[in-house]
Scaffold this active site. Structure first.
Site, PDB file in Angstrom:
ATOM      1  N   THR A   4     -66.141 -23.917  39.916  1.00  6.22           N
ATOM      2  CA  THR A   4     -64.689 -24.292  41.157  1.00  6.22           C
ATOM      3  C   THR A   4     -65.386 -25.104  42.614  1.00  6.22           C
ATOM      4  O   THR A   4     -66.824 -24.565  42.898  1.00  6.22           O
ATOM      5  CB  THR A   4     -64.376 -23.204  41.054  1.00  6.22           C
ATOM      6  OG1 THR A   4     -63.616 -23.877  42.378  1.00  6.22           O
ATOM      7  CG2 THR A   4     -64.578 -21.696  41.399  1.00  6.22           C
ATOM      8  N   ASP A   5     -64.792 -25.553  42.792  1.00  5.07           N
ATOM      9  CA  ASP A   5     -65.080 -26.356  44.436  1.00  5.07           C
ATOM     10  C   ASP A   5     -65.040 -25.447  45.232  1.00  5.07           C
ATOM     11  O   ASP A   5     -65.171 -25.962  45.861  1.00  5.07           O
ATOM     12  CB  ASP A   5     -64.100 -27.528  44.438  1.00  5.07           C
ATOM     13  CG  ASP A   5     -62.543 -27.597  44.601  1.00  5.07           C
ATOM     14  OD1 ASP A   5     -62.151 -26.150  44.380  1.00  5.07           O
ATOM     15  OD2 ASP A   5     -61.883 -28.521  44.912  1.00  5.07           O
ATOM     16  N   GLU A   6     -64.314 -24.611  44.610  1.00  3.31           N
ATOM     17  CA  GLU A   6     -63.966 -23.624  45.975  1.00  3.31           C
ATOM     18  C   GLU A   6     -65.513 -22.438  46.305  1.00  3.31           C
ATOM     19  O   GLU A   6     -65.147 -21.635  47.176  1.00  3.31           O
ATOM     20  CB  GLU A   6     -62.915 -22.418  45.092  1.00  3.31           C
ATOM     21  CG  GLU A   6     -61.743 -22.963  44.538  1.00  3.31           C
ATOM     22  CD  GLU A   6     -60.747 -21.931  44.861  1.00  3.31           C
ATOM     23  OE1 GLU A   6     -60.825 -20.621  45.795  1.00  3.31           O
ATOM     24  OE2 GLU A   6     -59.436 -22.514  43.847  1.00  3.31           O
ATOM     25  N   TYR A  38     -62.871 -14.051  44.602  1.00  2.00           N
ATOM     26  CA  TYR A  38     -62.602 -15.341  43.703  1.00  2.00           C
ATOM     27  C   TYR A  38     -63.485 -15.800  43.055  1.00  2.00           C
ATOM     28  O   TYR A  38     -64.211 -16.341  42.011  1.00  2.00           O
ATOM     29  CB  TYR A  38     -61.268 -15.559  43.062  1.00  2.00           C
ATOM     30  CG  TYR A  38     -61.405 -17.346  41.992  1.00  2.00           C
ATOM     31  CD1 TYR A  38     -62.133 -16.610  40.697  1.00  2.00           C
ATOM     32  CD2 TYR A  38     -61.525 -17.991  42.595  1.00  2.00           C
ATOM     33  CE1 TYR A  38     -61.081 -18.015  39.772  1.00  2.00           C
ATOM     34  CE2 TYR A  38     -61.516 -19.550  42.205  1.00  2.00           C
ATOM     35  CZ  TYR A  38     -61.911 -19.646  40.609  1.00  2.00           C
ATOM     36  OH  TYR A  38     -62.058 -20.573  40.254  1.00  2.00           O
TER      37      TYR A  38
HETATM   38  P1  NAD Z   1     -57.212 -19.300  32.876  1.00  3.12           P
HETATM   39  O1  NAD Z   1     -57.251 -18.048  33.998  1.00  3.12           O
HETATM   40  O2  NAD Z   1     -55.939 -19.928  32.410  1.00  3.12           O
HETATM   41  O3  NAD Z   1     -58.076 -18.875  31.251  1.00  3.12           O
HETATM   42  C1  NAD Z   1     -59.146 -17.918  31.434  1.00  3.12           C
HETATM   43  C2  NAD Z   1     -59.656 -17.237  30.301  1.00  3.12           C
HETATM   44  O4  NAD Z   1     -60.732 -16.098  30.056  1.00  3.12           O
HETATM   45  C3  NAD Z   1     -57.819 -16.212  29.555  1.00  3.12           C
HETATM   46  O5  NAD Z   1     -57.897 -16.914  27.970  1.00  3.12           O
HETATM   47  C4  NAD Z   1     -58.540 -15.499  29.672  1.00  3.12           C
HETATM   48  O6  NAD Z   1     -58.235 -14.048  28.180  1.00  3.12           O
HETATM   49  C5  NAD Z   1     -59.540 -15.473  29.181  1.00  3.12           C
HETATM   50  N1  NAD Z   1     -60.560 -14.205  29.927  1.00  3.12           N
HETATM   51  C6  NAD Z   1     -61.148 -13.661  31.184  1.00  3.12           C
HETATM   52  N2  NAD Z   1     -62.261 -12.849  30.646  1.00  3.12           N
HETATM   53  C7  NAD Z   1     -62.748 -12.962  30.113  1.00  3.12           C
HETATM   54  C8  NAD Z   1     -63.274 -11.353  29.329  1.00  3.12           C
HETATM   55  N3  NAD Z   1     -64.263 -10.841  29.840  1.00  3.12           N
HETATM   56  N4  NAD Z   1     -63.784 -12.147  28.239  1.00  3.12           N
HETATM   57  C9  NAD Z   1     -63.368 -13.575  27.058  1.00  3.12           C
HETATM   58  N5  NAD Z   1     -62.631 -13.908  27.370  1.00  3.12           N
HETATM   59  C10 NAD Z   1     -61.404 -13.676  29.061  1.00  3.12           C
HETATM   60  O7  NAD Z   1     -58.828 -20.153  33.763  1.00  3.12           O
HETATM   61  P2  NAD Z   1     -58.306 -21.908  34.093  1.00  3.12           P
HETATM   62  O8  NAD Z   1     -57.282 -21.857  34.992  1.00  3.12           O
HETATM   63  O9  NAD Z   1     -57.959 -21.995  32.092  1.00  3.12           O
HETATM   64  O10 NAD Z   1     -60.353 -22.272  34.006  1.00  3.12           O
HETATM   65  C11 NAD Z   1     -61.008 -21.818  33.064  1.00  3.12           C
HETATM   66  C12 NAD Z   1     -62.282 -21.786  34.163  1.00  3.12           C
HETATM   67  O11 NAD Z   1     -62.379 -23.281  34.751  1.00  3.12           O
HETATM   68  C13 NAD Z   1     -62.316 -20.762  35.262  1.00  3.12           C
HETATM   69  O12 NAD Z   1     -64.127 -20.539  34.644  1.00  3.12           O
HETATM   70  C14 NAD Z   1     -62.552 -20.888  36.227  1.00  3.12           C
HETATM   71  O13 NAD Z   1     -62.827 -20.403  37.058  1.00  3.12           O
HETATM   72  C15 NAD Z   1     -62.591 -22.569  36.585  1.00  3.12           C
HETATM   73  N6  NAD Z   1     -61.982 -23.310  36.777  1.00  3.12           N
HETATM   74  C16 NAD Z   1     -60.541 -23.899  37.570  1.00  3.12           C
HETATM   75  C17 NAD Z   1     -59.591 -23.894  38.233  1.00  3.12           C
HETATM   76  C18 NAD Z   1     -58.087 -24.445  37.997  1.00  3.12           C
HETATM   77  O14 NAD Z   1     -57.379 -25.349  38.775  1.00  3.12           O
HETATM   78  N7  NAD Z   1     -57.370 -24.151  37.496  1.00  3.12           N
HETATM   79  C19 NAD Z   1     -60.471 -25.300  39.195  1.00  3.12           C
HETATM   80  C20 NAD Z   1     -61.796 -25.087  38.888  1.00  3.12           C
HETATM   81  C21 NAD Z   1     -62.548 -24.215  37.784  1.00  3.12           C
END
Ligand code: NAD
Length: 328
Positions: A127-129, A151
């Site tokens: 993430t950019d964060e 986070y």
């Molecule tokens: P999300 O919270 O919608 O999904 C996370 C998934 O991971 C869920 O299906 C959950 O069940 C699974 N999970 C959590 N803990 C787990 C574990 N211990 N073992 C197996 N599965 C597990 O997240 P998202 O928004 O789809 O984000 C996906 C990735 O992208 C993350 O790594 C997040 O940091 C990154 N990201 C997201 C955003 C955003 O805007 N949503 C932005 C930048 C980066």
């Protein structure tokens, strides 16, 4: 030859879109995907209904922190795309334990097993964060990591652990750092789906502080495009920023959403106390992925937002139980 990809967190918002896209009509066609997902509150099996019958799809319910599960799966795969994480900043402020556990220890469990199994490529979705907050200009990938929340600090730690397996063991690790994603199937605790679904029900939408915090918005289709460029053509040990090119303050975003519903500010917006430690602005410099891999975001924000609003209007059965369960 078919590339066997282990997709962690593939039942979540972005991971499930990645899986649906790769196994869809416009996918590469030469991939078989195994989703490893614990199905936390954010994981939703319904997100994968569209691909459940695909011969190249398999689902395993399991924890990325469990070495036995991870080792067994790693031996059967060529590549890993690692989405699984605890992803909600507000939840990390309430308690950081699961964030450190999943985002740091889970990532280590995966890279250690990937190294042991001789996996070809490991894509760490970050993430950019991790860069912190920036008042002016944009971060290149070389900018120091200054994460602010539990986070983002856990995500930054996961990135460093993953990259250490490249430096130490030669594992082909590639890290992507994207801006705020938006689109369909987004868990309704996050700002855009929360605001849309509240407005649909005539409820007030909570706006943090003065609404001046700025985010760059990236449509999930463009994020998948960027991840695929990095997975297929990126370089080992490199970090790639992925942005959408639309920076908006939360106030501007709120105004756009109010316009979609014909709602007015005074009756529909509820100012609330600011998030603790709230980063003011994020802004990624995407020169590297653009010049090296030809990335360019394709979804205009106005169109992506209108499509997203339409999806939530047409899919109440998907989000309503999630909001009820999470008391949102
Ligand atoms: P999300 O919270 O919608 O999904 C996370 C998934 O991971 C869920 O299906 C959950 O069940 C699974 N999970 C959590 N803990 C787990 C574990 N211990 N073992 C197996 N599965 C597990 O997240 P998202 O928004 O789809 O984000 C996906 C990735 O992208 C993350 O790594 C997040 O940091 C990154 N990201 C997201 C955003 C955003 O805007 N949503 C932005 C930048 C980066």
């Amino acid at each position: 030859m078919t590339t066997r990809i282990l997709v962690t967190g593939g039942a979540g918002f972005i991971g499930s879109h990645y899986v649906r896209t790769l196994l869809g009509p416009d996918g590469p066609g030469d991939v078989a995907l195994t989703v490893l997902d614990k199905l936390t509150y954010a994981g939703n099996p319904a997100n994968l209904d569209a691909v459940r019958a695909h011969p190249g799809f398999r689902f395993v319910q399991g924890d990325i922190c469990d070495p036995a599960t991870v080792r067994a799966l790693m031996a059967e795969h060529d590549q890993v795309v690692h989405f699984a994480a605890e992803s909600h900043v507000d939840r990390s402020i309430d308690g950081g334990d699961t964030f450190v556990h999943t985002n740091v220890l889970g990532t280590h469990t995966l890279v250690a097993a990937a190294h042991q199994a001789g996996v070809d490529t490991f894509v760490q979705i970050s993430t950019d964060e991790v860069y912190g907050s920036i008042d002016e200009g944009s971060w290149p990938e070389t900018h120091p990591l200054r994460p602010s929340s539990p986070y983002s600090s856990a995500k930054a730690s996961g990135d460093l652990v993953a990259l250490s397996y490249h430096h130490t063991h030669g594992l082909d690790v590639r890290v992507t750092r994207c801006s705020n994603n938006y689109g369909h199937h987004h868990f309704p605790e996050k700002a855009i789906p929360l605001f849309i679904t509240h407005l649909m029900d005539g409820r007030q939408i909570p706006l943090y502080g003065d609404g001046g915090n700025v985010r760059d918005w990236l449509h999930i289709d463009d994020h998948v495009q960027g991840i695929e460029l990095v997975r297929t053509r990126g370089r080992a040990g490199e970090v790639y920023n992925i942005g959408g090119g639309t920076e908006l303050s939360n106030r501007e975003l709120t105004e756009l959403l109010l316009a979609e519903f014909g709602a007015d500010w005074d009756t529909s917006v509820l100012p609330v106390a600011d998030r603790k430690g709230h980063d003011r602005r994020y802004s990624v410099d995407c020169t590297k992925i653009r010049e090296e891999l030809g990335y360019a975001p394709r979804v205009p924000f106005a169109q992506g937002l209108a499509d997203t609003v339409r999806w939530y209007r047409e899919n109440r059965a998907w989000w309503e139980p999630l909001k009820a369960r999470a008391a949102l």
